[in-house]
Design a protein around this motif. Structure first.
Motif, PDB file in Angstrom:
ATOM      1  N   ALA A   1       3.887  41.334 -17.788  1.00  0.00           N
ATOM      2  CA  ALA A   1       2.791  41.189 -16.942  1.00  0.00           C
ATOM      3  C   ALA A   1       2.533  42.299 -16.156  1.00  0.00           C
ATOM      4  N   SER A   2       3.677  42.777 -15.499  1.00  0.00           N
ATOM      5  CA  SER A   2       3.689  43.874 -14.267  1.00  0.00           C
ATOM      6  C   SER A   2       3.543  45.245 -15.114  1.00  0.00           C
ATOM      7  N   GLY A   3       4.039  45.288 -16.262  1.00  0.00           N
ATOM      8  CA  GLY A   3       3.866  46.400 -17.338  1.00  0.00           C
ATOM      9  C   GLY A   3       2.320  46.502 -17.656  1.00  0.00           C
ATOM     10  N   THR A   4       1.909  45.552 -18.018  1.00  0.00           N
ATOM     11  CA  THR A   4       0.386  45.604 -18.331  1.00  0.00           C
ATOM     12  C   THR A   4      -0.527  45.859 -17.080  1.00  0.00           C
ATOM     13  N   VAL A   5      -0.113  45.494 -16.141  1.00  0.00           N
ATOM     14  CA  VAL A   5      -1.051  46.084 -14.740  1.00  0.00           C
ATOM     15  C   VAL A   5      -0.892  47.392 -14.773  1.00  0.00           C
ATOM     16  N   LEU A   6       0.453  48.006 -14.876  1.00  0.00           N
ATOM     17  CA  LEU A   6       0.471  49.521 -14.676  1.00  0.00           C
ATOM     18  C   LEU A   6      -0.116  49.938 -15.706  1.00  0.00           C
ATOM     19  N   SER A   7      -0.262  49.571 -16.919  1.00  0.00           N
ATOM     20  CA  SER A   7      -0.837  50.492 -17.821  1.00  0.00           C
ATOM     21  C   SER A   7      -2.139  50.464 -17.816  1.00  0.00           C
TER      22      SER A   7
ATOM     23  N   PHE B   1      -4.089  50.052 -15.089  1.00  0.00           N
ATOM     24  CA  PHE B   1      -4.211  51.051 -13.926  1.00  0.00           C
ATOM     25  C   PHE B   1      -4.209  52.734 -14.804  1.00  0.00           C
ATOM     26  N   THR B   2      -3.258  52.959 -15.321  1.00  0.00           N
ATOM     27  CA  THR B   2      -3.008  54.116 -15.963  1.00  0.00           C
ATOM     28  C   THR B   2      -4.321  54.704 -16.519  1.00  0.00           C
ATOM     29  N   VAL B   3      -4.631  53.793 -17.392  1.00  0.00           N
ATOM     30  CA  VAL B   3      -6.012  54.128 -18.406  1.00  0.00           C
ATOM     31  C   VAL B   3      -7.142  54.521 -17.289  1.00  0.00           C
TER      32      VAL B   3
ATOM     33  N   PRO C   1     -20.327  48.863   3.264  1.00  0.00           N
ATOM     34  CA  PRO C   1     -19.996  48.616   4.840  1.00  0.00           C
ATOM     35  C   PRO C   1     -19.398  47.354   5.185  1.00  0.00           C
ATOM     36  N   VAL C   2     -19.295  46.476   4.071  1.00  0.00           N
ATOM     37  CA  VAL C   2     -18.713  45.022   4.044  1.00  0.00           C
ATOM     38  C   VAL C   2     -17.293  45.205   4.758  1.00  0.00           C
ATOM     39  N   LEU C   3     -16.446  45.901   4.152  1.00  0.00           N
ATOM     40  CA  LEU C   3     -15.035  46.264   4.438  1.00  0.00           C
ATOM     41  C   LEU C   3     -14.861  47.489   5.130  1.00  0.00           C
ATOM     42  N   PRO C   4     -13.939  47.701   5.867  1.00  0.00           N
ATOM     43  CA  PRO C   4     -13.733  49.128   6.562  1.00  0.00           C
ATOM     44  C   PRO C   4     -13.202  50.155   5.416  1.00  0.00           C
ATOM     45  N   PRO C   5     -13.386  51.362   5.691  1.00  0.00           N
ATOM     46  CA  PRO C   5     -12.923  52.204   4.459  1.00  0.00           C
ATOM     47  C   PRO C   5     -11.326  52.197   4.280  1.00  0.00           C
ATOM     48  N   ASN C   6     -11.191  52.453   2.915  1.00  0.00           N
ATOM     49  CA  ASN C   6      -9.771  52.569   2.435  1.00  0.00           C
ATOM     50  C   ASN C   6      -9.277  50.896   2.338  1.00  0.00           C
ATOM     51  N   THR C   7     -10.031  49.892   2.448  1.00  0.00           N
ATOM     52  CA  THR C   7      -9.393  48.527   2.479  1.00  0.00           C
ATOM     53  C   THR C   7      -9.022  48.188   0.994  1.00  0.00           C
ATOM     54  N   LEU C   8     -10.049  48.409   0.140  1.00  0.00           N
ATOM     55  CA  LEU C   8      -9.695  47.979  -1.230  1.00  0.00           C
ATOM     56  C   LEU C   8      -8.809  49.104  -1.773  1.00  0.00           C
ATOM     57  N   LEU C   9      -8.809  50.425  -1.486  1.00  0.00           N
ATOM     58  CA  LEU C   9      -7.614  51.350  -1.926  1.00  0.00           C
ATOM     59  C   LEU C   9      -6.225  50.899  -1.724  1.00  0.00           C
ATOM     60  N   TRP C  10      -6.097  50.217  -0.374  1.00  0.00           N
ATOM     61  CA  TRP C  10      -4.687  49.831  -0.055  1.00  0.00           C
ATOM     62  C   TRP C  10      -4.665  48.700  -0.554  1.00  0.00           C
ATOM     63  N   VAL C  11      -5.564  47.835  -1.025  1.00  0.00           N
ATOM     64  CA  VAL C  11      -4.918  46.574  -1.543  1.00  0.00           C
ATOM     65  C   VAL C  11      -4.685  46.907  -3.095  1.00  0.00           C
ATOM     66  N   ALA C  12      -5.176  47.724  -3.678  1.00  0.00           N
ATOM     67  CA  ALA C  12      -5.000  48.387  -5.014  1.00  0.00           C
ATOM     68  C   ALA C  12      -3.506  48.725  -4.896  1.00  0.00           C
ATOM     69  N   ARG C  13      -3.232  49.882  -3.927  1.00  0.00           N
ATOM     70  CA  ARG C  13      -2.037  50.250  -3.722  1.00  0.00           C
ATOM     71  C   ARG C  13      -0.967  49.098  -3.761  1.00  0.00           C
ATOM     72  N   ALA C  14      -1.100  48.340  -2.832  1.00  0.00           N
ATOM     73  CA  ALA C  14      -0.100  47.267  -2.616  1.00  0.00           C
ATOM     74  C   ALA C  14       0.289  46.497  -3.906  1.00  0.00           C
ATOM     75  N   GLY C  15      -0.904  46.141  -4.693  1.00  0.00           N
ATOM     76  CA  GLY C  15      -0.714  45.525  -5.920  1.00  0.00           C
ATOM     77  C   GLY C  15       0.243  46.443  -6.811  1.00  0.00           C
ATOM     78  N   LEU C  16      -0.268  47.921  -6.925  1.00  0.00           N
ATOM     79  CA  LEU C  16       0.559  48.563  -7.902  1.00  0.00           C
ATOM     80  C   LEU C  16       2.101  48.521  -7.336  1.00  0.00           C
ATOM     81  N   LEU C  17       2.218  48.644  -6.054  1.00  0.00           N
ATOM     82  CA  LEU C  17       3.767  48.669  -5.556  1.00  0.00           C
ATOM     83  C   LEU C  17       4.787  47.341  -5.833  1.00  0.00           C
ATOM     84  N   ALA C  18       3.628  46.300  -5.974  1.00  0.00           N
ATOM     85  CA  ALA C  18       4.448  44.965  -6.259  1.00  0.00           C
ATOM     86  C   ALA C  18       4.694  44.991  -7.568  1.00  0.00           C
ATOM     87  N   SER C  19       3.958  45.407  -8.386  1.00  0.00           N
ATOM     88  CA  SER C  19       4.124  45.338  -9.944  1.00  0.00           C
ATOM     89  C   SER C  19       5.047  46.364 -10.443  1.00  0.00           C
TER      90      SER C  19
END
Length: 306
Positions: free
Chosen positions: A40-46, A48-50, A79-97
């Protein structure tokens, strides 16, 4: 009276506590569960890599287009979310994976070593011995000796240091019979830990180089907000471009075998035809990602992108 964390004889309980925590978490999980976690984690990382490779292809559209793409990633959700919010969410998910992938792989490796009757120390000594043997077998430059002088006679002393005790020979694994060679898929399969380590170093360097701009990983021309200029400035260095290219070769092998293994572990290959289809798909994905990413340092070096 004894201090917390120490017994009456002064022994430190920190290491056993950490080991017990590992056994209670990953050590208690079954091997099939660990393999599913890796799949599962490898698929998530793959995935993202693609996607990351596809986004990087916009570098061929020029500086303005590529910088606009980088700005879009940082401002996603506004403008719904502050800048970089989704970017950091994606980074956290990648770090957890990544953490799950490395931890599950480490536990499976330790179990495999225990089943073979080996320890981490045995593997370290075996690796050291192979590196020493490889270094000895490297071609050495020939030194011209005048005929009037007799060649010096010497004897190579046996390497018997602290890392290579004599008892290691008795526990050395069986060598491959002479004349038998491993195929490329076999080499890739046996190199998953090595390619994973290379990718870990690459990701660390990549973040320091193009995300944080930390010297000496980043180029001297690094400027926050100029993603195109930072990419070109970094890959204009031949050593950095060569390291990126070598890392892409490791990425291709890791992804091909990893996706194939993930399909096997999750039961997607129920028939021989499905096995062949998965194998072709994994090789295609690995090749496309590797060649796409490899084309960028090559294009910078030959001044197609500048």
């Amino acid at each position: 009276m004894t201090t917390p964390g120490r017994s009456s004889n002064g022994a430190d309980h920190a290491a056993p506590a950490a080991a017990n925590a590992w056994r209670r978490s990953l050590g208690a999980a079954s091997s099939p569960d660990l393999k599913l976690a890796m799949a599962a984690s490898g698929t998530v990382l793959s995935v993202f890599t693609v996607g990351h490779m596809a986004g990087n292809m916009q570098v061929y559209a020029g500086r303005e287009r590529y910088n606009r793409y980088a700005l879009l990633l940082r401002g996603a959700g506004a403008p719904v979310l502050p800048p970089n919010t989704l970017l950091w969410v994606a980074r956290a998910g990648l770090l957890a994976s990544t953490a799950v992938h490395v931890a599950a792989g480490t536990e499976l490796t330790l179990r495999s070593l225990r089943a073979e009757g080996r320890t981490v120390g045995d593997v370290a000594r075996q690796t050291t011995r192979r590196l020493v043997t490889l270094a000895r077998n490297l071609p050495r430059p020939r030194v011209f000796v005048p005929r009037t002088e007799a060649p010096l006679a010497y004897r190579r002393a046996a390497f018997d240091g602290a890392l290579l005790p004599d008892s290691f020979d008795a526990r050395a694994p069986r060598t491959r019979p002479r004349g038998r060679r491993r195929s490329v898929p076999q080499i890739v399969a046996r190199s998953m830990r090595s390619t994973g380590a290379v990718l870990g170093l690459f990701v660390t360097y990549h973040v320091l180089d193009l995300t944080t701009g930390t010297r000496p990983a980043a180029s001297r021309s690094f400027e926050h907000g100029d993603a195109y200029g930072n990419l070109v400035g970094s890959l204009s260095r031949p050593v950095t471009a060569a390291f990126y290219a070598a890392s892409m070769a490791a990425l291709a092998g890791h992804m091909v075998h990893g996706l194939h293994t993930a399909a096997l572990d999750t039961g997607l290959t129920g028939t021989a035809q499905r096995v062949r289809q998965v194998d072709v798909a994994a090789k295609a994905v690995g090749a496309v990602v590797a060649l796409g990413n490899l084309s960028i340092p090559l294009a910078v070096q030959i001044k197609v992108v500048r």
